[in-house]
Design a protein around this motif. Structure first.
Motif, PDB file in Angstrom:
ATOM      1  N   GLU A   6       0.835  -1.210   0.000  1.00 11.84           N
ATOM      2  CA  GLU A   6       0.000   0.000   0.000  1.00 11.84           C
ATOM      3  C   GLU A   6       0.868   1.258   0.000  1.00 11.84           C
ATOM      4  O   GLU A   6       0.567   2.236  -0.685  1.00 11.84           O
ATOM      5  N   THR A  77      -6.249   5.186  -3.501  1.00 12.52           N
ATOM      6  CA  THR A  77      -5.125   4.283  -3.749  1.00 12.52           C
ATOM      7  C   THR A  77      -5.585   3.015  -4.461  1.00 12.52           C
ATOM      8  O   THR A  77      -4.914   2.525  -5.369  1.00 12.52           O
ATOM      9  N   ASP A  78      -6.738   2.494  -4.063  1.00 10.47           N
ATOM     10  CA  ASP A  78      -7.261   1.279  -4.707  1.00 10.47           C
ATOM     11  C   ASP A  78      -7.633   1.534  -6.165  1.00 10.47           C
ATOM     12  O   ASP A  78      -7.351   0.715  -7.033  1.00 10.47           O
ATOM     13  N   GLU A  79      -8.295   2.668  -6.436  1.00  5.87           N
ATOM     14  CA  GLU A  79      -8.649   3.013  -7.816  1.00  5.87           C
ATOM     15  C   GLU A  79      -7.393   3.204  -8.663  1.00  5.87           C
ATOM     16  O   GLU A  79      -7.326   2.742  -9.802  1.00  5.87           O
ATOM     17  N   ARG A  81      -4.376   1.901  -8.160  1.00 10.13           N
ATOM     18  CA  ARG A  81      -3.755   0.600  -8.390  1.00 10.13           C
ATOM     19  C   ARG A  81      -4.485  -0.173  -9.469  1.00 10.13           C
ATOM     20  O   ARG A  81      -3.873  -0.714 -10.396  1.00 10.13           O
ATOM     21  N   GLU A  82      -5.818  -0.196  -9.381  1.00 13.62           N
ATOM     22  CA  GLU A  82      -6.612  -0.964 -10.342  1.00 13.62           C
ATOM     23  C   GLU A  82      -6.479  -0.411 -11.761  1.00 13.62           C
ATOM     24  O   GLU A  82      -6.242  -1.153 -12.707  1.00 13.62           O
TER      25      GLU A  82
END
Length: 92
Positions: A6, A77-79, A81-82
Motif C-alpha cells: 500500500e 489508492t485502490d482506484e 492501483r486498479e
C-alpha cells in the motif's frame, strides 16, 4: 508485476501525480508508471513538435500532464492501483 505494498502504491501515485503536474509536458510521470511508449510519445511531441509549432505542442502536452497529474492525485489508492497499475491504462 510483483505485488506492491500500500505504501509503495501511494508513493508511486504521489510521484506520478506531482511529476505530471510539474513536468507533465516531458512525460516523466509516464516513465514512473512504466508506460515507456507513452512517455516517449509525450517527450518527442513536446520537444520536436514544440520546435515545429513554436511551443504549441509543448503547451498541449503540459495541459495533458497537468490533467493526468490531478487525476492521479484525486484517485483513491485502490482506484489508482486498479486503473494504472493492474489494467495499465496509459492515457487519462
Amino acid at each position: 508485476m510483483a505485488e506492491l505494498s500500500e505504501t509503495e502504491i501511494s508513493n508511486k501515485k504521489l510521484a506520478a501525480g506531482l511529476l505530471g503536474i510539474f513536468l507533465g509536458s516531458f512525460g516523466i510521470h509516464k516513465f514512473v508508471l512504466g508506460y515507456n511508449n507513452a512517455g516517449i510519445i509525450m517527450l518527442v511531441v513536446s520537444l520536436a513538435g514544440g520546435v515545429v509549432t513554436c511551443g504549441i505542442a509543448t503547451g498541449v502536452m503540459s495541459i495533458i500532464g497537468l490533467i493526468e497529474g490531478v487525476i492521479y492525485l484525486t484517485k483513491s489508492t485502490d482506484e489508482f492501483r486498479e486503473l494504472y497499475l493492474d489494467q495499465e491504462k496509459p492515457w487519462f
